[in-house]
Structure formats: structure tokens, C-alpha cells
Design a protein around this motif. Structure first.
Motif, short mmCIF file in Angstrom:
data_model
loop_
_atom_site.label_atom_id
_atom_site.label_comp_id
_atom_site.label_asym_id
_atom_site.label_seq_id
_atom_site.Cartn_x
_atom_site.Cartn_y
_atom_site.Cartn_z
N UNK A 160 3.78 15.83 -3.79
CA UNK A 160 4.03 15.36 -1.85
C UNK A 160 3.81 14.23 -2.23
N UNK A 161 4.25 13.53 -0.82
CA UNK A 161 4.22 12.39 -0.23
C UNK A 161 3.24 11.89 -1.62
N UNK A 162 1.87 12.16 -0.98
CA UNK A 162 0.84 10.59 -2.19
C UNK A 162 1.20 11.36 -3.26
N UNK A 170 3.12 8.68 -8.76
CA UNK A 170 4.04 8.04 -9.58
C UNK A 170 4.69 6.81 -9.33
N UNK A 171 5.24 6.52 -8.59
CA UNK A 171 5.40 4.84 -8.58
C UNK A 171 4.77 3.94 -9.18
N UNK A 172 3.49 4.17 -8.54
CA UNK A 172 2.38 2.86 -9.17
C UNK A 172 2.85 2.90 -10.15
N UNK A 173 2.33 4.15 -10.82
CA UNK A 173 1.83 4.71 -12.55
C UNK A 173 3.23 3.67 -13.04
N UNK A 174 4.44 3.83 -12.85
CA UNK A 174 6.16 3.55 -13.55
C UNK A 174 5.59 2.29 -13.26
N UNK A 188 8.19 7.31 -4.43
CA UNK A 188 8.28 7.85 -5.38
C UNK A 188 9.26 6.82 -7.09
N UNK A 189 9.77 7.59 -7.92
CA UNK A 189 11.49 7.04 -8.38
C UNK A 189 12.73 7.56 -7.77
#
Length: 415
Positions: free
Chosen positions: A215-217, A222-226, A168-169
Motif C-alpha cells: 500500500x501507499x503506507x 519502507x522509505x523511512x526505514x531505508x 517508497x524506493x
């Protein structure tokens, strides 16, 4: 106006503090300084030692406050967090001041954050520092958890389950839309715009409908998108990859005041610039989470609005933003955050200068000695110019009649 940043013998400082009847803490206005002041204030409260915390926003201001404290005729101790004007006795350490038995302790060092220095001092006093606050302070100073002497803090925090690593972020809120839109640790096309941030996260339905139940997924998505949006922006520079790497896979705070350690650090830094009184209260452990978050949101909005509207110019070694037209009459413009996030994500040069109507902030991507340069810059800007500095940044105050181009040219000439 030369500055001094003296290393303190923590054993001697502990001895001085143990005999104090009253302690004055004078700190610089950044996240590291606020965290260090908060750690010390918590220890003094535990010991029932009376104390006062004030914030000095320039070296001259802080020096005047410290000198005012050392002029008293009692057994008080003054603790300085931040560079002071040189008095010609830089080798004296935390020894007693000759006047009236008053004593001064400096917790400022060039080689590590004041928060870490304070944590060591607390150890000499027989106490354990608050791990979340200590790591938030060192993170605000630009030290990754587990690096730069913080290894023992991170190890202990993980062992005691006060931190946990997850995808995540690194935002302070459980709502990623709110967190990302106002974050000053990330710069993407949607930064500063809640609707655009929400649209960017449409592929993660939970983030829109139940943000506190990710969730973890979900966090990983979100981390990948950011990451893709931040480094894929047309204006992103190579350094953006490093910056976004620090923003991803945060340390969550299961029982902390904010969702992540990085978010905690960002709130400390935001309040330090805009409402330091709120930041000090937060660092001391008072119930100020909501006011601190409101300050952080306002700071983030100002930062991104200013970046979007600033006039920019590029020189050899310097990227400048003229933010003077974006100044607010209600809040001071958080120029340091503007300079730091642009340096991290968008600047083609190593140094970034953000200029307001009567102040400016310089941020550099890599640590380098700035004392001599900022001193020379202030001198060239003329009478009344004052400055402050920390790790990888320095700030200036000058006459409102000073032309922006003059400020930029003066800084450029000294880099």
C-alpha cells in the motif's frame, strides 16, 4: 590521446539519417549510451532502415569502430555515442566524411546526456521518443527527472500516465527485499544481504508476505526505514542525505518493464558494465526483462561484496578502494558502480577510485571536466593503457602487471 565530444546539429543529422541505406551505431558502455542507442534503433526499425549496434568500452575502441564504418564504400551512416579520439576537425559537426561518401554523426555533448540529444534528433525526424526509456537514460546519466532539459519529457510522461510519483524506493522489482538487497543506488548496513534486508523490513509485514501488494503506507514506511539506515550508518557522510533523497519517492512505471524509473536506469547501468548485449536488447524493446534483472542482481551482489572486502585509503581529494582480490573470472567487476555508490554515501572525499586487477573507475560527486585528466593518467600508466569517460565518471584499462599503488598514485597526482 586527446578526445573530442562534438555538439551535433540535430537538423543536419536528421537529414543525413533520412537518406541512409544502413546505420552503424557505436555507443559507450553506460546506461545513458545504451538508452540513446536503443531510442535510435527503435526509430530505425520503425523506418525499416537496416542497422547494427555495437558497444565500444574505451575511447580507442569506439574510435576504431567508427573509423571502420566510415571506410565503407556505400551510403551508410555511422552514429557515435561517446567521446572519440580527436581528429583535429572538432568544428566540422556531422558533415560527410570525405572518404567514399561515408558519413559520421556524433551524439556526444559535454553539457547534456546522449539520451536527451537523441530524443531531440528523433523530434527532427518527426517521431516521439519512448518517454520511459528516455527518462531512464537521463536518470542513469545523473539527471533528476524534470531537471537539465528533461522538463518537457517529465511533463508529457505524467500527462500520458506512463509515470506516477509515489512514496517508497527506486528499485526495479516489486519485491522491496530483492530490490534493496541488490540496489547499487543505495548503501546501507544490509546492502548485498537478502536475509539482513528482510530482517530490516520486519516492521512492514506486507513486504515479507505479499510484496507485490504494498500500500501507499507500506511504501512510505519502507522509505523511512531505508533513509534512517542509510544516513545513520557509522560510515555515512553528509552527501548520503542528498543521495538517499534521490532514491526515495520514485516515479513508478505502471506499464513499464520495471517497477520504477530509477530501477530501470539502474538495470541499464548494470547491464552496460556486465553484459552490454543484454542491455542493448533491453533498450531496443526486446523481451529481455528477466535476463536483465539477473544481470542486475549479479552486479549488485558483486558491488556490495567488493565494498565490504576492499582495502581503502584516503588522500587529499581522493578516496581509493583496492578491489583487486574480489575480481571474478565469470564477470567483469563493475568498478564504476562501486565508485559511484561509495562516492554518494561513504566517501569523505569528492572523488572515489575503485581499482581492479587490470582496470579502474573514478567517480566524482560533482560534474567536472575529466577529459584532460584521464588522458594524462593513461599516458603516465604507460603503453597500452586505455580509457573511457561519461558524466561524472571515467574508467581505465591497463596492463595486469601494473601495481595498484601506482594506479592510485597516478590518479591522485592528476586530481
Amino acid at each position: 590521446m586527446a578526445t573530442e565530444r562534438r555538439a551535433t546539429d540535430s537538423h543536419a543529422a536528421a537529414s543525413v539519417l533520412e537518406s541512409a541505406d544502413f546505420v552503424r551505431i557505436v555507443t559507450r558502455a553506460d546506461g545513458d549510451g545504451l538508452a540513446a542507442a536503443g531510442l535510435l534503433a527503435r526509430e530505425l526499425s520503425r523506418r525499416e532502415t537496416p542497422f547494427q549496434v555495437t558497444v565500444g568500452t574505451t575511447v580507442a575502441d569506439r574510435t576504431a569502430r567508427v573509423q571502420g564504418g566510415t571506410a565503407t564504400d556505400d551510403q551508410s551512416v555511422t552514429v557515435a555515442i561517446g567521446a572519440l579520439e580527436s581528429t583535429g576537425d572538432a568544428g566540422s559537426g556531422p558533415a560527410s566524411d570525405a572518404r567514399a561518401g561515408a558519413r559520421t554523426i556524433s551524439l556526444e555533448r559535454t553539457d547534456r546526456p546522449a539520451t536527451l540529444e537523441t530524443a531531440e534528433l528523433l523530434g527532427d525526424l518527426g517521431s516521439e521518443p519512448d518517454l520511459q526509456l528516455t527518462l531512464a537514460g537521463t536518470t542513469a546519466a545523473g539527471i533528476e527527472p524534470g531537471a537539465g532539459g528533461t522538463e518537457w519529457l517529465l511533463e508529457r510522461a505524467l500527462e500520458e500516465d506512463v509515470l506516477e510519483r509515489r512514496p517508497g524506493v527506486a528499485v526495479p522489482t516489486t519485491d522491496p527485499i530483492d530490490g534493496l538487497a541488490h540496489s547499487t543506488a543505495c548503501l546501507a548496513p544490509w546492502s548485498g544481504d537478502l536475509d539482513a534486508t528482510e530482517a530490516a523490513l520486519e516492521s512492514v509485514p506486507t513486504a515479507l508476505e505479499h510484496p507485490a501488494e504494498l500500500s501507499v503506507d507500506d511504501h512510505r514506511a519502507i522509505g523511512s526505514l531505508v533513509a534512517l539506515d542509510a544516513v545513520g550508518h557509522d560510515g555515512a557522510v553528509d552527501a548520503a542525505g542528498t543521495a538517499i533523497g534521490r532514491f526515495l519517492r520514485p516515479y513508478a512505471l505502471p506499464d513499464g518493464p520495471f517497477a520504477t524509473l530509477g530501477g530501470f536506469a539502474e538495470v541499464l547501468e548494470a547491464t552496460a558494465q556486465v553484459e552490454p548485449g543484454t542491455g542493448i536488447a533491453l533498450a531496443m524493446g526486446h523481451t529481455t526483462r528477466e535476463p536483465a534483472l539477473e544481470t542486475w542482481r549479479a552486479c549488485g551482489q558483486q558491488v556490495h561484496d567488493a565494498i565490504d572486502s576492499a582495502t581503502t585509503s584516503r588522500y587529499g581529494g581522493l578516496f581509493a578502494l583496492d578491489c583487486a582480490d574480489h575480481a571474478s573470472t565469470e564477470r567483469g567487476l563493475p568498478l564504476r558502480s562501486i565508485a559511484r555508490v561509495v562516492a554518494a554515501y561513504r566517501s569523505p572525499e569528492q572523488a572515489v577510485l575503485a581499482v581492479g586487477p587490470d582496470s579502474a573507475a573514478l567517480a566524482v560527486r560533482e560534474s567536472q571536466p575529466l577529459e584532460g585528466r584521464i588522458d594524462a593518467i593513461a599516458t603516465h600508466l604507460g603503453a597500452g593503457a586505455q580509457y573511457d569517460l561519461g558524466r561524472q565518471w571515467c574508467s581505465l584499462r591497463f596492463d595486469a602487471q601494473t601495481d595498484t599503488e601506482r594506479v592510485i598514485d597516478t590518479v591522485r597526482d592528476q586530481l
